[in-house]
Write an enzyme that holds these catalytic residues in place. Structure first.
Site, mmCIF file in Angstrom:
data_model
loop_
_atom_site.group_PDB
_atom_site.id
_atom_site.type_symbol
_atom_site.label_atom_id
_atom_site.label_comp_id
_atom_site.label_asym_id
_atom_site.label_seq_id
_atom_site.Cartn_x
_atom_site.Cartn_y
_atom_site.Cartn_z
ATOM 1 N N GLY A 184 0.860 -1.178 0.000
ATOM 2 C CA GLY A 184 0.000 0.000 0.000
ATOM 3 C C GLY A 184 0.897 1.228 0.000
ATOM 4 O O GLY A 184 2.113 1.121 -0.238
ATOM 5 N N ARG A 225 -14.802 13.050 12.322
ATOM 6 C CA ARG A 225 -15.643 11.893 12.008
ATOM 7 C C ARG A 225 -16.334 11.299 13.228
ATOM 8 O O ARG A 225 -17.488 10.883 13.146
ATOM 9 C CB ARG A 225 -14.771 10.814 11.357
ATOM 10 N N ARG A 284 -8.707 9.644 13.928
ATOM 11 C CA ARG A 284 -7.886 10.202 12.852
ATOM 12 C C ARG A 284 -8.668 11.255 12.087
ATOM 13 O O ARG A 284 -9.839 11.046 11.763
ATOM 14 C CB ARG A 284 -7.459 9.095 11.891
HETATM 15 C C1 LIG Z 1 -12.696 3.593 1.117
HETATM 16 C C2 LIG Z 1 -11.560 4.283 1.811
HETATM 17 C C3 LIG Z 1 -11.214 5.570 1.469
HETATM 18 C C4 LIG Z 1 -10.159 6.217 2.113
HETATM 19 N N1 LIG Z 1 -9.848 7.493 1.758
HETATM 20 C C5 LIG Z 1 -8.818 8.122 2.378
HETATM 21 C C6 LIG Z 1 -8.459 9.440 2.017
HETATM 22 O O1 LIG Z 1 -9.055 10.057 1.146
HETATM 23 N N2 LIG Z 1 -7.424 10.010 2.661
HETATM 24 C C7 LIG Z 1 -6.726 9.372 3.635
HETATM 25 O O2 LIG Z 1 -5.780 9.951 4.174
HETATM 26 N N3 LIG Z 1 -7.039 8.104 3.971
HETATM 27 C C8 LIG Z 1 -8.055 7.465 3.381
HETATM 28 N N4 LIG Z 1 -8.375 6.196 3.743
HETATM 29 C C9 LIG Z 1 -7.487 5.448 4.648
HETATM 30 C C10 LIG Z 1 -6.268 4.960 3.856
HETATM 31 O O3 LIG Z 1 -6.670 4.548 2.586
HETATM 32 C C11 LIG Z 1 -5.543 3.809 4.528
HETATM 33 O O4 LIG Z 1 -5.354 4.068 5.881
HETATM 34 C C12 LIG Z 1 -4.195 3.598 3.881
HETATM 35 O O5 LIG Z 1 -4.336 3.474 2.487
HETATM 36 C C13 LIG Z 1 -3.482 2.385 4.446
HETATM 37 O O6 LIG Z 1 -2.294 2.219 3.726
HETATM 38 P P1 LIG Z 1 -1.255 1.121 4.143
HETATM 39 O O7 LIG Z 1 -0.134 1.206 3.176
HETATM 40 O O8 LIG Z 1 -0.934 1.238 5.576
HETATM 41 O O9 LIG Z 1 -2.021 -0.273 3.976
HETATM 42 P P2 LIG Z 1 -2.843 -0.916 2.746
HETATM 43 O O10 LIG Z 1 -3.031 0.003 1.622
HETATM 44 O O11 LIG Z 1 -4.029 -1.552 3.360
HETATM 45 O O12 LIG Z 1 -1.889 -2.041 2.219
HETATM 46 C C14 LIG Z 1 -1.671 -3.229 2.922
HETATM 47 C C15 LIG Z 1 -0.702 -4.082 2.133
HETATM 48 O O13 LIG Z 1 -0.284 -5.162 2.948
HETATM 49 C C16 LIG Z 1 -0.363 -6.365 2.236
HETATM 50 N N5 LIG Z 1 -0.573 -7.426 3.219
HETATM 51 C C17 LIG Z 1 -1.425 -7.424 4.279
HETATM 52 N N6 LIG Z 1 -1.261 -8.562 4.973
HETATM 53 C C18 LIG Z 1 -0.303 -9.265 4.360
HETATM 54 C C19 LIG Z 1 0.316 -10.506 4.602
HETATM 55 N N7 LIG Z 1 -0.002 -11.271 5.663
HETATM 56 N N8 LIG Z 1 1.252 -10.949 3.728
HETATM 57 C C20 LIG Z 1 1.612 -10.195 2.655
HETATM 58 N N9 LIG Z 1 1.074 -8.999 2.392
HETATM 59 C C21 LIG Z 1 0.137 -8.551 3.234
HETATM 60 C C22 LIG Z 1 -1.474 -6.177 1.247
HETATM 61 O O14 LIG Z 1 -1.302 -7.056 0.175
HETATM 62 C C23 LIG Z 1 -1.261 -4.705 0.867
HETATM 63 O O15 LIG Z 1 -0.283 -4.646 -0.143
HETATM 64 C C24 LIG Z 1 -9.446 5.546 3.124
HETATM 65 C C25 LIG Z 1 -9.797 4.255 3.489
HETATM 66 C C26 LIG Z 1 -10.865 3.630 2.860
HETATM 67 C C27 LIG Z 1 -11.276 2.279 3.331
#
Ligand SMILES: Cc1cc2nc3c(=O)[nH]c(=O)nc-3n(C[C@H](O)[C@H](O)[C@H](O)COP(=O)(O)OP(=O)(O)OC[C@H]3O[C@@H](n4cnc5c(N)ncnc54)[C@H](O)[C@@H]3O)c2cc1C
Length: 666
Positions: A42, A337, A463
């Site tokens: 992500g 929120r 948040r």
């Molecule tokens: C619908 C929606 C809209 C949003 N809009 C906003 C916004 O406009 N602005 C904002 O600031 N935030 C927003 N958020 C929140 C934000 O999108 C997330 O908090 C953020 O994208 C999380 O990013 P991350 O990289 O931490 O994890 P993620 O993007 O969830 O990525 C997780 C990664 O981990 C990998 N993974 C997980 N478990 C394993 C495992 N056991 N083995 C291998 N790989 C694994 C997955 O494959 C993925 O690649 C939104 C959330 C949602 C649900």
């Protein structure tokens, strides 16, 4: 084990700069000797992988999707915050810092939040340089809009697809490193366990989800960027695959889990429509810039609407209750929120919900359409009193700003939101809780880091909108790449970590045994049967409001459900094949353990703060009432064989730069 958050000494505004200048570095030549595993692609994982590889480390990155580009971050809609003050409306690093601490109801770490506000501006420059197509104003400058809990416009956006565009930027940066051979990408691989050697994180056991084969991967450090655990509620706005497993596995190996009960319930989601659903859809907070939230003032109108005898557009202005504007005049529809969600619940609980189940309020764009339409007519020298023309011009502006969100709503609900108000209701969206990390983003396991939504993050008990993307990218592009060097500087002569070590063998055997137990169980209930049941307990007893009785019941019910799961779950198929149900069974097993710790944490925190609302602790107006004397701490839980036995450690929060006040948005 004592918690040490390693917050640098010195004045708040200088901490990060001084820390960066003093920590250990690894020379470019030595970085080539060091391997780093990143779990997750992500925004946090992709930005970290790209940056670590660019710096010269050998990176192995894992994701369970078929492409890094499909990580849940792609779903983020509304935008990303940064204290650029492009609008000249009084924004500053301090104000972003202050808004974030206040928004989180004074339950986050000052030093981390200040650093986040400092690096926020770099993120925008970095992403623009990558070609991320942020919205621009008429003159070509980057545009901003507002999100909840702030009085400035600091949110950068790309229509309603900000996450997608940011992820494409990070993904291209990663791809460059994949092309150079500096990142080895493992798609469709799930991390099943962490391998700890001599007390340090030295690798992972991964499962190739296509072949089912277990693999051993070693490294000098492991970074968990696996996202949030909102799906413990079954229904949430998260991607279906989002799960807690990677974070939970490291918890069981020694990483403390912080504030598990801090969950964000987002106020603007499409209401639940029935039992058949497995996913909820977010309507971005950006819509609250222009949409006004209301319910009818009179219960007879509510009844008539539910019976289909009255349309919302037929209710006169004086018979509408714009309850957020009424209760919080200063912030209006853009309160944070947690506040907006509770206010919607309060109205619906009082009987004013506008759909059949009584769990929906209106989000109305009629005023905005007229306002924009008149402005356009004026600019173009057209007739401002021509209602049809004004409506058409106004709708064009609204379409340009939120077109894809309106289209999504229309497709799902089969109602045209340009003509009738949207119906919305709160839904589980984000988890502020997560793996406890110190200032360097290291967990309580040396060499194991957690970034992005997976860590307990900088958002305290709530948040603010558009701050998750900011935090994930801050962690990945600008914080971890510095701080990890401090630890790895001691590893430059370690050499490759051998995957034949007994620790790898034991970890692999443990994973194999769990998978075999699940697949051979042949019980009578599907994995989803348990996930749904768990979600219902979580929503009913650990959801938008919580009390002692409910939380104690939740703990007992989750424990019983977990026992039943292991007796009666049925996982079809075999081990050595692409088996989605088997992957899901492992994730639900972990949710069943997390759920109990979640309820235990909520029970322990006998105060209300941010999204954590304890019915026992509220003001006469129904607002969350903090207990600063007894609860100004981060709960950090140590695993002791099972969630029921987890031991609580407290990281006491000190507020030196900020005056702690009762949070008010009036
Ligand atoms: C619908 C929606 C809209 C949003 N809009 C906003 C916004 O406009 N602005 C904002 O600031 N935030 C927003 N958020 C929140 C934000 O999108 C997330 O908090 C953020 O994208 C999380 O990013 P991350 O990289 O931490 O994890 P993620 O993007 O969830 O990525 C997780 C990664 O981990 C990998 N993974 C997980 N478990 C394993 C495992 N056991 N083995 C291998 N790989 C694994 C997955 O494959 C993925 O690649 C939104 C959330 C949602 C649900």
């Amino acid at each position: 084990m004592a918690l040490d958050s390693k917050i640098p000494n010195g004045p708040l505004a200088d901490k990060w700069t001084n820390h960066k200048s003093k920590i250990n570095l690894v020379s470019p030549a030595n970085k080539r000797q060091i391997d780093v595993i990143v779990v997750g692609t992500g925004l946090a994982g992709a930005s970290a992988s790209a940056t670590l590889a660019e710096l010269g480390y050998n990176v192995k990155t894992f994701c369970f999707q078929d492409s890094p580009r499909r990580a849940h971050s792609i779903a983020a809609q509304g935008g990303i915050n940064a204290a650029k003050n492009y609008q000249g409306d009084g924004d500053s690093t301090y104000r972003l810092f202050y808004d974030t601490i206040k928004g989180g109801d004074y339950r986050s770490r000052e030093a981390n939040v200040h650093r986040l506000a400092e690096v926020s501006t770099n993120i925008i420059d970095q992403c623009v340089a990558q070609g991320v197509p942020f919205a621009r104003d008429y003159g070509g400058l980057l545009d901003n809009r507002s999100f909840g809990g702030v009085l400035v416009s600091r949110t950068f956006y790309a229509k309603g697809q900000t996450g997608q565009q940011l992820l494409l930027g990070a993904y291209s940066a990663m791809n460059r490193q994949i092309g150079r051979g500096k990142i080895k990408m493992y798609n469709r691989h799930e991390m099943m366990d962490l391998v700890v050697v001599d007390g340090k994180a030295r690798g992972i056991i991964a499962r190739n989800l296509v072949s089912g084969k277990l693999e051993r991967h070693s490294a000098h450090a492991v970074v968990i960027a696996s996202g949030g655990y909102g799906n413990v509620f079954f229904l949430s706005t998260n991607a279906m695959g989002s799960n807690v497993s990677a974070a939970w596995k490291i918890h069981k190996k020694g990483a403390f889990f912080a504030n598990p009960c801090f969950t964000q319930i987002h106020p603007t989601c499409i209401p639940v429509s029935g039992d058949h659903q497995s996913k909820l859809t977010l309507m971005s907070e950006s819509l609250r810039n222009d949409g006004r939230i209301w319910v009818p003032k009179n219960l007879e109108d509510v009844q008539a609407i539910r019976e289909g005898k009255l349309k919302p557009t037929e209710i006169a202005e004086e018979n509408r209750d714009y309850y957020l504007e009424r209760r919080y005049p200063a912030f209006g529809n853009l309160v944070p929120r947690d506040v907006a969600s509770r206010a919607a619940k309060e109205r619906c609980d009082a009987g004013y919900g506008v759909n059949k189940t009584g769990e929906a309020v209106y989000l109305d764009f009629a005023d905005a359409i007229v306002r924009y339409g008149k402005e356009q007519a004026h600019v173009k020298g057209l007739d401002e009193n021509n209602k049809a023309l004004v409506k058409k011009l106004g709708q064009e502006i609204v379409r340009a700003k939120y077109g894809n969100l309106f289209q999504m709503y229309d497709k799902i609900v089969d109602q045209n939101p340009y003509e009738t108000p949207m119906m919305i209701y709160p839904a589980v969206h984000y988890t502020m809780g997560g793996v406890w990390v110190d200032y360097n983003l290291m967990t309580t396991i040396p060499g194991c880091y957690a970034i992005g939504e997976a860590n307990f993050s900088d958002h305290g008990a709530n948040r603010l909108g558009a701050s998750a993307l900011m935090q994930g990218l801050a962690d990945g592009y600008f914080v971890l790449p510095y701080t990890i060097g401090d630890y790895l500087a001691d590893d430059i002569r370690t050499g490759k970590i051998d995957t034949q070590l007994p620790e790898f063998e034991r970890a692999e055997a443990g994973v194999r045994a769990q998978l075999e137990a699940l697949i051979t169980n042949k019980g009578k209930n599907s994995v989803d049967f348990y996930h749904k049941k768990l979600g219902k307990i979580m929503w009913d007893k650990c959801g938008m409001s919580r009390n002692t009785t409910g939380l104690n019941e939740a703990i007992a019910e989750i424990s019983a459900l977990r026992e039943d799961f292991y007796k009666n779950v049925n996982v079809p198929g075999t081990l050595n094949e692409f088996n989605e149900q088997l992957a899901k069974a492992g994730r639900v097993a972990d949710f069943l353990e997390l759920g109990e710790l979640f309820a235990k944490d909520a029970l322990e925190r006998n105060e209300s703060c941010g999204g954590h609302f304890r019915e026992e602790s509220q003001t006469p107006e129904g607002e969350a009432k903090r207990d600063d004397e007894n609860f100004t701490f981060v709960s950090a839980w140590e695993y002791k064989g099972e969630s029921a036995k987890a031991k609580l450690h407290k990281e006491v929060l000190k507020y030196e730069a900020i005056e702690v006040k009762t949070r008010s948005y009036k």
